[in-house]
Design a protein around this motif. Structure first.
Motif, PDB file in Angstrom:
ATOM      1  N   TRP A 157     -20.175  64.172  67.689  1.00 33.51           N
ATOM      2  CA  TRP A 157     -18.858  64.304  67.056  1.00 33.51           C
ATOM      3  C   TRP A 157     -19.003  65.109  65.781  1.00 33.51           C
ATOM      4  N   CYS A 158     -17.959  65.823  65.446  1.00 36.35           N
ATOM      5  CA  CYS A 158     -17.858  66.504  64.156  1.00 36.35           C
ATOM      6  C   CYS A 158     -16.381  66.518  63.792  1.00 36.35           C
ATOM      7  N   GLN A 159     -16.001  65.757  62.773  1.00 35.19           N
ATOM      8  CA  GLN A 159     -14.579  65.683  62.445  1.00 35.19           C
ATOM      9  C   GLN A 159     -14.379  65.339  60.977  1.00 35.19           C
ATOM     10  N   HIS A 160     -13.197  65.706  60.482  1.00 37.75           N
ATOM     11  CA  HIS A 160     -12.851  65.338  59.111  1.00 37.75           C
ATOM     12  C   HIS A 160     -11.360  65.058  59.003  1.00 37.75           C
ATOM     13  N   LEU A 161     -11.049  64.146  58.083  1.00 40.57           N
ATOM     14  CA  LEU A 161      -9.678  63.691  57.884  1.00 40.57           C
ATOM     15  C   LEU A 161      -9.003  64.513  56.802  1.00 40.57           C
ATOM     16  N   VAL A 162      -7.717  64.808  57.004  1.00 42.34           N
ATOM     17  CA  VAL A 162      -6.906  65.431  55.963  1.00 42.34           C
ATOM     18  C   VAL A 162      -5.643  64.587  55.805  1.00 42.34           C
ATOM     19  N   PRO A 163      -5.643  63.648  54.849  1.00 43.42           N
ATOM     20  CA  PRO A 163      -4.459  62.821  54.625  1.00 43.42           C
ATOM     21  C   PRO A 163      -3.505  63.483  53.638  1.00 43.42           C
ATOM     22  N   LYS A 164      -2.209  63.472  53.954  1.00 40.65           N
ATOM     23  CA  LYS A 164      -1.204  64.037  53.064  1.00 40.65           C
ATOM     24  C   LYS A 164      -0.062  63.051  52.876  1.00 40.65           C
ATOM     25  N   PHE A 165       0.448  63.038  51.652  1.00 41.66           N
ATOM     26  CA  PHE A 165       1.529  62.116  51.294  1.00 41.66           C
ATOM     27  C   PHE A 165       2.867  62.827  51.461  1.00 41.66           C
ATOM     28  N   TYR A 166       3.798  62.179  52.182  1.00 42.10           N
ATOM     29  CA  TYR A 166       5.113  62.778  52.438  1.00 42.10           C
ATOM     30  C   TYR A 166       6.258  61.892  51.966  1.00 42.10           C
ATOM     31  N   GLY A 167       6.026  61.098  50.958  1.00 41.08           N
ATOM     32  CA  GLY A 167       7.087  60.274  50.406  1.00 41.08           C
ATOM     33  C   GLY A 167       7.272  58.963  51.135  1.00 41.08           C
ATOM     34  N   ALA A 168       7.740  59.032  52.390  1.00 39.50           N
ATOM     35  CA  ALA A 168       7.953  57.826  53.183  1.00 39.50           C
ATOM     36  C   ALA A 168       6.753  57.470  54.038  1.00 39.50           C
ATOM     37  N   SER A 169       5.755  58.361  54.057  1.00 38.65           N
ATOM     38  CA  SER A 169       4.583  58.108  54.906  1.00 38.65           C
ATOM     39  C   SER A 169       3.384  58.897  54.404  1.00 38.65           C
ATOM     40  N   VAL A 170       2.211  58.508  54.883  1.00 41.05           N
ATOM     41  CA  VAL A 170       0.987  59.280  54.704  1.00 41.05           C
ATOM     42  C   VAL A 170       0.530  59.682  56.103  1.00 41.05           C
ATOM     43  N   ASP A 171       0.443  60.970  56.346  1.00 41.90           N
ATOM     44  CA  ASP A 171       0.004  61.480  57.646  1.00 41.90           C
ATOM     45  C   ASP A 171      -1.466  61.899  57.559  1.00 41.90           C
ATOM     46  N   VAL A 172      -2.286  61.322  58.419  1.00 38.48           N
ATOM     47  CA  VAL A 172      -3.721  61.612  58.422  1.00 38.48           C
ATOM     48  C   VAL A 172      -4.047  62.434  59.670  1.00 38.48           C
ATOM     49  N   VAL A 173      -4.312  63.722  59.468  1.00 39.90           N
ATOM     50  CA  VAL A 173      -4.664  64.607  60.581  1.00 39.90           C
ATOM     51  C   VAL A 173      -6.183  64.598  60.731  1.00 39.90           C
ATOM     52  N   ILE A 174      -6.649  64.369  61.949  1.00 44.09           N
ATOM     53  CA  ILE A 174      -8.087  64.328  62.223  1.00 44.09           C
ATOM     54  C   ILE A 174      -8.494  65.627  62.905  1.00 44.09           C
ATOM     55  N   HIS A 175      -9.151  66.486  62.142  1.00 46.67           N
ATOM     56  CA  HIS A 175      -9.626  67.761  62.674  1.00 46.67           C
ATOM     57  C   HIS A 175     -11.011  67.572  63.301  1.00 46.67           C
ATOM     58  N   GLY A 176     -11.351  68.482  64.195  1.00 47.71           N
ATOM     59  CA  GLY A 176     -12.674  68.444  64.807  1.00 47.71           C
ATOM     60  C   GLY A 176     -12.622  68.042  66.266  1.00 47.71           C
ATOM     61  N   HIS A 177     -13.787  67.762  66.825  1.00 47.90           N
ATOM     62  CA  HIS A 177     -13.851  67.447  68.244  1.00 47.90           C
ATOM     63  C   HIS A 177     -14.969  66.449  68.535  1.00 47.90           C
ATOM     64  N   ARG A 178     -14.888  65.881  69.720  1.00 44.90           N
ATOM     65  CA  ARG A 178     -15.901  64.966  70.231  1.00 44.90           C
ATOM     66  C   ARG A 178     -16.434  65.540  71.543  1.00 44.90           C
ATOM     67  N   GLN A 179     -17.716  65.362  71.754  1.00 41.57           N
ATOM     68  CA  GLN A 179     -18.339  65.874  72.969  1.00 41.57           C
ATOM     69  C   GLN A 179     -19.152  64.775  73.637  1.00 41.57           C
ATOM     70  N   LEU A 180     -18.922  64.586  74.914  1.00 40.14           N
ATOM     71  CA  LEU A 180     -19.658  63.598  75.711  1.00 40.14           C
ATOM     72  C   LEU A 180     -20.383  64.340  76.821  1.00 40.14           C
ATOM     73  N   LEU A 181     -21.703  64.127  76.898  1.00 40.52           N
ATOM     74  CA  LEU A 181     -22.519  64.781  77.924  1.00 40.52           C
ATOM     75  C   LEU A 181     -23.073  63.736  78.879  1.00 40.52           C
ATOM     76  N   LEU A 182     -22.757  63.881  80.176  1.00 43.79           N
ATOM     77  CA  LEU A 182     -23.343  63.053  81.232  1.00 43.79           C
ATOM     78  C   LEU A 182     -24.473  63.880  81.844  1.00 43.79           C
ATOM     79  N   LYS A 183     -25.688  63.595  81.398  1.00 40.97           N
ATOM     80  CA  LYS A 183     -26.811  64.478  81.694  1.00 40.97           C
ATOM     81  C   LYS A 183     -27.156  64.556  83.177  1.00 40.97           C
ATOM     82  N   LEU A 184     -27.120  63.436  83.887  1.00 40.83           N
ATOM     83  CA  LEU A 184     -27.487  63.447  85.306  1.00 40.83           C
ATOM     84  C   LEU A 184     -26.548  64.314  86.127  1.00 40.83           C
ATOM     85  N   HIS A 185     -25.292  64.378  85.697  1.00 47.33           N
ATOM     86  CA  HIS A 185     -24.300  65.159  86.434  1.00 47.33           C
ATOM     87  C   HIS A 185     -24.092  66.539  85.820  1.00 47.33           C
ATOM     88  N   LYS A 186     -24.780  66.789  84.700  1.00 49.92           N
ATOM     89  CA  LYS A 186     -24.653  68.069  84.001  1.00 49.92           C
ATOM     90  C   LYS A 186     -23.195  68.393  83.710  1.00 49.92           C
TER      91      LYS A 186
END
Length: 387
Positions: A157-186
């Protein structure tokens, strides 16, 4: 590494879970009024990535631990099922189920600590060994590497959070990606994560939302799983925690399966060709009453380990000793600032210990583990007892 005396600073807390866990232990009074006072002088649209929260608004664990818990704290093990499917479709649907299992309930008004630069977190569960490192502070980027030599599974995984305040809410955008490798099946599966909305008005809530895309080029299959926000009208809640999605063939866009349900209850899978409907994911079995990690080898702990770095602050928060928590947190922050000044004066560039990091384009980062596998950790999660 640290010795037995230092292990007294280690604080391991219950994971975030659907039932039981940290949420039942963290219920501070008057939280809405406290949150409002916290954001009183912050402009809407402000980036909160480096906003320093008072300990009153922290849960007793680091963001690295929260990321890790999504992998190693589990009841029914959906990750180990992924390589067991006899066909690419069976394996793909298992990966979708596992992706949903990493979604955990959040606690309104309680955020994890922002990891310090170079902080690590290392935990094992059975044959699965998980290692995380904070590889950048500006922007705050976290990397994860997990390997299971028995099931031949690897996660990056490689990701980072970007939280921003919008008055009535805080929106947390999660940038980046996750990778899952099943080696036997390549087979390599690439996916992202849902975002988090912390709603303050008109009624408080914590909601996962957005579209998670999952793709496997080797099987030619792709999924879109949408997490829906609960709509609000004069304080009445809509249908939150609902997910809808589809699995389709990448080249022809032919629909293969439909996905529907709630990530905190059950999610169903409908086979378009046969019309058969089955339960794809059961949250109660997966993320309820989870086991708390346990320290088994104090000598193996690194000084950068999350539970060491934040141990004193965490214990003070648990004890509700807010003055001690503030002082302990202040010492950590001042030490980090001093180290940053020292590196700058010497012209030194800090480098991660366990990963390489590179920027592909603006706002998009890649992390690669330096080692092929993750060793067994000094902290482990007890496996559930068989029924």
């Amino acid at each position: 590494m640290v010795g037995e005396s230092a292990s007294s600073r280690v604080v391991l807390t219950a994971p975030l879970a659907l039932e039981g866990g940290l949420a039942e232990e963290m219920q501070p009074p008057n939280m809405v009024q406290r949150v409002l006072s916290l954001f009183r002088n912050i402009r809407p649209g402000s980036d909160l990535s480096h906003f320093q929260l008072p300990p009153l608004f922290n849960m007793p664990k680091s963001q690295l631990q929260c990321y890790g818990e999504g992998v190693y704290c589990i009841g029914e093990d959906y990750l180990s099922r992924c390589p067991l499917g006899k066909t690419s479709r069976e394996r793909f649907t298992s990966v979708v189920a596992w992706s949903i299992s990493t979604t955990r309930p959040a606690i309104f008004g309680s955020a994890p600590f922002n990891p310090i630069l170079g902080e690590t977190h290392h935990v094992s569960r059975g044959n699965l060994n998980v290692l995380l490192e904070q590889v950048s502070h500006h922007p705050p980027i976290s990397a994860l590497h997990a390997t299971d030599s028995v099931e031949n599974i690897e996660l990056v995984w490689c990701q980072h959070l970007v939280p921003k305040f919008y008055g009535a809410s805080v929106d947390v955008v999660i940038h980046g990606h996750r990778q899952l490798l099943l080696k036997l099946h390549k087979e390599k599966y690439k996916m992202n994560a849902p975002n988090l909305v912390i709603r303050i008005f008109p009624k408080t809530s914590m909601e996962w939302c957005g579209t998670v895309g999952i793709k496997c080029e080797e099987s030619g299959l792709e999924a879109e799983v949408c997490y829906y926000r609960g709509r609000s009208l004069w304080g009445f809640r809509g249908n939150s925690r609902c997910i809808r999605g589809k699995i389709f063939q990448t080249d022809t866009e032919k629909l293969v399966y439909e996905i529907s349900g709630h990530w905190d209850k059950t999610v169903s899978l409908k086979d378009i060709d046969s019309g058969e409907v089955r339960v794809l994911y059961d949250a109660k079995k997966a993320i309820s009453k989870l086991e708390t990690p346990v320290l088994r080898n104090a000598e193996g702990l690194s000084t950068t380990e999350s539970v060491m770095v934040w141990g004193e602050v965490s214990q003070a928060i648990i004890n509700k000793d807010w003055e001690k928590a503030r002082e302990a947190k202040r010492k950590i922050e001042e030490r980090e600032r001093a180290l940053a000044r020292e590196r700058k004066e010497r012209g030194q560039v800090w480098m991660p210990k366990h990963f390489t990091i590179s920027q592909k384009k603006e706002g998009h980062w890649e992390c690669s583990p330096l080692d092929a596998s993750v060793p067994q950790a000094p902290i482990f999660v007890p496996l559930p007892s068989p029924d």
